[in-house]
Design a protein around this motif. Structure first.
Motif, short mmCIF file in Angstrom:
data_model
loop_
_atom_site.label_atom_id
_atom_site.label_comp_id
_atom_site.label_asym_id
_atom_site.label_seq_id
_atom_site.Cartn_x
_atom_site.Cartn_y
_atom_site.Cartn_z
N LYS A 8 0.83 -1.20 0.00
CA LYS A 8 0.00 0.00 0.00
C LYS A 8 0.87 1.25 0.00
O LYS A 8 0.61 2.20 -0.74
CB LYS A 8 -0.91 0.02 1.24
CG LYS A 8 -1.98 -1.02 1.23
CD LYS A 8 -2.79 -0.96 2.52
CE LYS A 8 -3.86 -2.00 2.59
NZ LYS A 8 -4.64 -1.91 3.83
N ILE A 9 1.91 1.25 0.84
CA ILE A 9 2.79 2.41 0.94
C ILE A 9 3.50 2.64 -0.39
O ILE A 9 3.58 3.78 -0.87
CB ILE A 9 3.80 2.21 2.09
CG1 ILE A 9 3.04 2.28 3.42
CG2 ILE A 9 4.91 3.26 2.05
CD1 ILE A 9 3.83 1.78 4.61
N ARG A 10 4.00 1.58 -0.99
CA ARG A 10 4.68 1.72 -2.29
C ARG A 10 3.72 2.26 -3.35
O ARG A 10 4.10 3.08 -4.17
CB ARG A 10 5.27 0.39 -2.73
CG ARG A 10 6.48 -0.01 -1.92
CD ARG A 10 7.20 -1.22 -2.49
NE ARG A 10 8.29 -1.60 -1.64
CZ ARG A 10 9.46 -0.99 -1.59
NH1 ARG A 10 9.67 0.05 -2.37
NH2 ARG A 10 10.41 -1.38 -0.77
N TRP A 11 2.47 1.81 -3.33
CA TRP A 11 1.50 2.32 -4.31
C TRP A 11 1.29 3.81 -4.12
O TRP A 11 1.31 4.57 -5.09
CB TRP A 11 0.17 1.57 -4.20
CG TRP A 11 -0.77 2.00 -5.28
CD1 TRP A 11 -0.87 1.49 -6.53
CD2 TRP A 11 -1.71 3.08 -5.21
NE1 TRP A 11 -1.82 2.19 -7.25
CE2 TRP A 11 -2.35 3.17 -6.46
CE3 TRP A 11 -2.07 3.98 -4.21
CZ2 TRP A 11 -3.32 4.12 -6.75
CZ3 TRP A 11 -3.05 4.94 -4.48
CH2 TRP A 11 -3.66 5.00 -5.74
N VAL A 12 1.07 4.24 -2.87
CA VAL A 12 0.83 5.67 -2.60
C VAL A 12 2.04 6.49 -3.03
O VAL A 12 1.90 7.52 -3.69
CB VAL A 12 0.49 5.91 -1.11
CG1 VAL A 12 0.49 7.40 -0.79
CG2 VAL A 12 -0.87 5.31 -0.77
N LEU A 13 3.24 6.05 -2.66
CA LEU A 13 4.44 6.84 -2.94
C LEU A 13 4.83 6.84 -4.42
O LEU A 13 5.27 7.87 -4.93
CB LEU A 13 5.62 6.31 -2.12
CG LEU A 13 5.54 6.50 -0.61
CD1 LEU A 13 6.76 5.86 0.04
CD2 LEU A 13 5.45 7.96 -0.23
N GLU A 15 3.08 4.91 -7.31
CA GLU A 15 2.17 4.60 -8.41
C GLU A 15 0.90 5.44 -8.44
O GLU A 15 0.19 5.44 -9.44
CB GLU A 15 1.79 3.11 -8.36
CG GLU A 15 2.99 2.20 -8.53
CD GLU A 15 2.63 0.74 -8.35
OE1 GLU A 15 1.48 0.37 -8.64
OE2 GLU A 15 3.50 -0.02 -7.90
N SER A 16 0.61 6.15 -7.37
CA SER A 16 -0.65 6.90 -7.30
C SER A 16 -0.65 8.14 -8.18
O SER A 16 -1.70 8.67 -8.51
CB SER A 16 -0.93 7.31 -5.86
OG SER A 16 0.02 8.28 -5.43
N GLY A 17 0.54 8.61 -8.54
CA GLY A 17 0.63 9.84 -9.33
C GLY A 17 0.55 11.09 -8.48
O GLY A 17 0.58 12.20 -9.00
N LEU A 18 0.46 10.93 -7.17
CA LEU A 18 0.40 12.08 -6.27
C LEU A 18 1.81 12.57 -5.96
O LEU A 18 2.73 11.78 -5.82
CB LEU A 18 -0.29 11.70 -4.96
CG LEU A 18 -1.76 11.31 -5.06
CD1 LEU A 18 -2.25 10.76 -3.74
CD2 LEU A 18 -2.59 12.50 -5.49
N GLY A 19 1.95 13.88 -5.85
CA GLY A 19 3.23 14.46 -5.50
C GLY A 19 3.43 14.47 -3.99
O GLY A 19 2.50 14.20 -3.22
N ILE A 34 8.24 12.88 2.81
CA ILE A 34 7.71 12.08 1.70
C ILE A 34 8.71 12.05 0.55
O ILE A 34 8.98 11.01 -0.04
CB ILE A 34 6.34 12.61 1.24
CG1 ILE A 34 5.31 12.52 2.38
CG2 ILE A 34 5.86 11.86 -0.01
CD1 ILE A 34 5.03 11.13 2.89
N SER A 35 9.30 13.20 0.23
CA SER A 35 10.29 13.28 -0.85
C SER A 35 11.48 12.37 -0.59
O SER A 35 12.01 11.75 -1.51
CB SER A 35 10.80 14.71 -1.02
OG SER A 35 9.80 15.54 -1.53
N ASN A 36 11.91 12.30 0.67
CA ASN A 36 13.04 11.44 1.01
C ASN A 36 12.75 9.98 0.71
O ASN A 36 13.62 9.25 0.24
CB ASN A 36 13.43 11.61 2.48
CG ASN A 36 14.16 12.90 2.75
OD1 ASN A 36 14.72 13.52 1.85
ND2 ASN A 36 14.13 13.33 3.99
N PHE A 37 11.52 9.54 0.96
CA PHE A 37 11.16 8.15 0.66
C PHE A 37 11.00 7.95 -0.84
O PHE A 37 11.43 6.95 -1.39
CB PHE A 37 9.89 7.74 1.40
CG PHE A 37 10.10 7.55 2.87
CD1 PHE A 37 10.81 6.45 3.35
CD2 PHE A 37 9.61 8.46 3.79
CE1 PHE A 37 11.03 6.27 4.71
CE2 PHE A 37 9.82 8.29 5.14
CZ PHE A 37 10.53 7.20 5.61
#
Length: 65
Positions: A8-13, A15-19, A34-37
């Motif tokens: 889920k975390i990988r998808w949000v970071l 694949e979701s297309g969210l900045g 978030i940018s660091n991850f």
């Protein structure tokens, strides 16, 4: 961290297309965290439980829509 939560975390970071600004606003953390991850400067495996839980909950809210 549980494997399902990591997915889920990988998808949000990634694949979701969210900045980073959008994700940070939704989960209550800084854009820089978030940018660091997203950039790989920090490993998802080292993410603290509270942030991981917030991102996983955000995924669940997005999935309901």
């Amino acid at each position: 961290m549980l494997e399902a939560s990591e997915e889920k975390i990988r998808w949000v970071l990634f694949e979701s297309g969210l900045g980073p600004n959008d994700i940070a606003k939704e989960v209550g953390t800084s854009r820089q965290a978030i940018s660091n991850f997203q950039s790989g400067r920090r490993k998802i495996e080292k993410m603290n439980f509270q942030l991981a839980s917030s991102i996983s909950d955000f995924y669940d809210r997005k999935a309901e829509k």
